[in-house]
Design an enzyme around this catalytic site. Structure first.
Site, short mmCIF file in Angstrom:
data_model
loop_
_atom_site.label_atom_id
_atom_site.label_comp_id
_atom_site.label_asym_id
_atom_site.label_seq_id
_atom_site.Cartn_x
_atom_site.Cartn_y
_atom_site.Cartn_z
N GLU A 87 10.12 8.54 -16.65
CA GLU A 87 8.78 9.11 -16.84
C GLU A 87 8.25 8.84 -18.24
OE1 GLU A 87 8.04 13.30 -15.18
OE2 GLU A 87 10.22 13.10 -15.15
N HIS B 291 0.83 -1.22 0.00
CA HIS B 291 0.00 0.00 0.00
C HIS B 291 0.86 1.26 0.00
CE1 HIS B 291 -3.36 -2.68 1.24
NE2 HIS B 291 -2.39 -3.27 1.93
N LYS C 232 15.76 22.14 -10.56
CA LYS C 232 15.17 20.86 -10.94
C LYS C 232 16.11 19.91 -11.67
CE LYS C 232 11.40 19.70 -10.63
NZ LYS C 232 10.14 20.04 -11.25
N SER D 198 14.72 21.98 -15.79
CA SER D 198 13.51 22.76 -16.05
C SER D 198 13.93 24.09 -16.65
CB SER D 198 12.76 22.98 -14.75
OG SER D 198 11.93 24.12 -14.85
#
Ligand code: ARG
Length: 518
Positions: A349, A215, A342, A336
């Site tokens: 991804e 979980h 970043k 970024s």
């Protein structure tokens, strides 16, 4: 004067200058001209939309033109053509043609000189294509007719004999099978590379402790190597599925011709053997219409991508500041344009995202085949783009992973602390109490209360005093602390498939043997 007054004035002027019926005529004509204009500009735009350069296309005459009395509509020509995407089959198309011609020679339909010329011509065409000198033509529809027409213009009438006893229907089925078989062999190698990388990481990090989750909540401590071996297992199943699919890909439909077979004394075993197929397919109708193998490779790909998406999700989480479990080198990340701090895990991804497109291709192929009557239907031309794209995507993604995984470095202390913070050894305390004679349910209750107490005191179970622990059960003694350590917990799960570093190392060893036998 307000804007509306100005517009109204202009309208009035115009209205007075033109008679009423003339306006009506103007308006209705305007609609029709508009309509014709839209159609025309759509046609033009649609013609240009092809990513295929047709500027030099002289409009070659059709190989099937005999019974036609007017030229194909230019839009229809582009709409029905597949050469823009199926020309990547050229290599396999030529391979198939050489096998077919060799068979025609063996059974006495082509003389040895004719075969020579055909093979020579096809080889020259192949090298033209590879050197970007070949003039592809949309009006010749597909890769098959482009190559056949080029052969005839190169070697003359002998070229026209190549298609004896063959149809594009068995030809294309043969080409795709050859293509997919090569792709399968490449993908198999890439999977082995990735699995080898995972084994190396699992071995190196067998002792590295991290929290295991259920979980997404800290559950029990595990070895990082054990986690890598879980990924390894998923890929082993993918590999097995891939090879299983290969068995059904590796059959020769050549000789099925259009749908019913051919009147020539062909030798299907011979072409199958020349092309490295295991054997010919059994039924001519099924041979030209079957695309199960495409659906199978797509389902293999979807399951594999689903696995990679799961790995990716974990890498994305683990590289976040909140988890901070691993480091992914800069070369696999991007920055970024606005936020200077970043470092984004783009590669995982994107792989997670590409899973969607591969799943989409599986659905396309399933839907393409749904309700198709026997035998060949033009629908089948639609199999290629999804098939090519899903194979390209899978290769890229597995390759990316095989490059990325050896570069992953573990932040051992962070993972260790995270495991410690999550009361990951609570089950171990319960098992300890069971060993001392308590029933598991009662032990569960005792530990639950101890955890609640520890949370209140903002301490780990191992940081509670013996006295505190004994207030929950008199069975607890000094030896409890060895059970409450993360190492103790991990080492205790020392059985086949368990997380003990011992077990991880023997799983790695067994896996290396298995890889060696592939
Ligand atoms: N381009 C076609 C395809 O990809 C080749 C087979 C065409 N056969 C036919 N009967 N029109 O399926």
């Amino acid at each position: 004067m307000s804007v509306s007054a100005r517009v109204f004035g202009a309208f009035q002027e115009h209205y007075q200058a033109v008679s009423y019926p003339a306006i009506i005529a103007l308006l209705s004509n305007y609609g029709r001209e508009q309509d014709v204009g839209v159609k025309q500009s759509y046609r033009e735009a649609a013609q240009k939309r092809s990513d295929f350069d047709m500027s030099d296309d002289k409009g070659k005459s059709k190989l099937w033109g005999g019974r036609f009395t007017e030229a194909t509509d230019a839009f229809v020509e582009r709409f029905t053509a597949s050469v823009a995407f199926d020309r990547r089959l050229y290599h396999h198309d030529i391979e198939g043609s050489i096998a077919h011609a060799s068979m025609l020679n063996k059974v006495g339909i082509l003389s040895s000189e004719e075969l020579e010329q055909i093979i020579q011509g096809l080889k020259e065409i192949k090298s033209e294509i590879e050197n970007d000198k070949f003039q592809w033509s949309i009006s010749l529809e597909d890769v098959h007719m482009n190559i056949e027409a080029a052969l005839t213009s190169r070697i003359g009438d002998v070229g026209k004999k190549l298609h004896t006893g063959r149809s594009r229907n068995d030809q294309v089925a043969t080409d795709i099978r050859l293509y997919v078989r090569d792709e399968i062999d490449q993908i198999a190698k890439l999977i082995i590379q990735l699995q080898t990388a995972l084994l190396n990481l699992a071995e190196a990090e067998a002792e590295t402790i991290m929290p295991g989750f259920t979980h997404l909540q800290t559950a029990q401590p595990i070895s990082f190597g054990h986690h890598m071996m879980a990924w390894f297992e998923m890929l082993s199943r993918d590999y097995a599925r891939l090879l299983d699919c290969r068995k059904r890909v590796n059959l020769s439909p050549l000789g099925a011709a259009a749908l019913a077979g051919t009147t020539y004394p062909i030798d299907r075993e011979y072409t199958a053997e020349l092309l490295g197929f295991e054997k010919p397919t059994s039924n001519s109708l099924d041979s030209v219409s079957d695309r199960d193998f495409a659906i199978e490779i797509a389902s293999f790909a979807s399951i594999l991508m689903t696995h990679l998406s799961r790995f990716s999700e974990e890498l994305v989480l683990w590289t976040s500041a909140q988890f901070n479990f691993i480091d992914l080198p800069d070369r696999f990340c991007t920055g970024s344009s606005i936020m200077p701090q970043k470092k984004n895990p783009d590669v995982p991804e994107l792989i997670r995202g590409k899973t969607g497109r591969v799943n989409g291709h599986l659905v396309s192929l399933l839907t393409l085949m749904k309700s198709q009557p026997l035998a060949y239907n033009k629908d089948n031309q639609e199999d290629k783009e999804p098939l090519f794209d899903l194979l390209d995507t899978v290769k890229d993604c597995v390759f990316a992973y095989s490059e990325m995984m050896p570069a992953v470095s573990c932040k051992k202390e962070v993972m260790y602390d995270a495991a410690k913070r999550g009361y990951a050894t609570a089950t171990d305390l319960a098992d300890y109490l069971v060993n001392k004679g308590l029933a598991f349910r009662d032990a569960h209750e005792v530990v639950g209360k101890s955890v609640a107490f520890a949370i209140e005191k903002e301490k780990d179970l191992s940081e509670l005093s013996l006295q505190d622990l004994q207030s929950f059960s008199e069975l607890i003694e000094e030896d409890v602390f060895s059970v409450l350590t993360l190492e103790g917990s991990v080492n205790a799960r020392d059985h086949l498939g368990g997380t003990a570093p011992n077990q991880v190392r023997s799983a790695v060893k067994a896996a290396r043997t298995e890889l060696g036998n592939r």
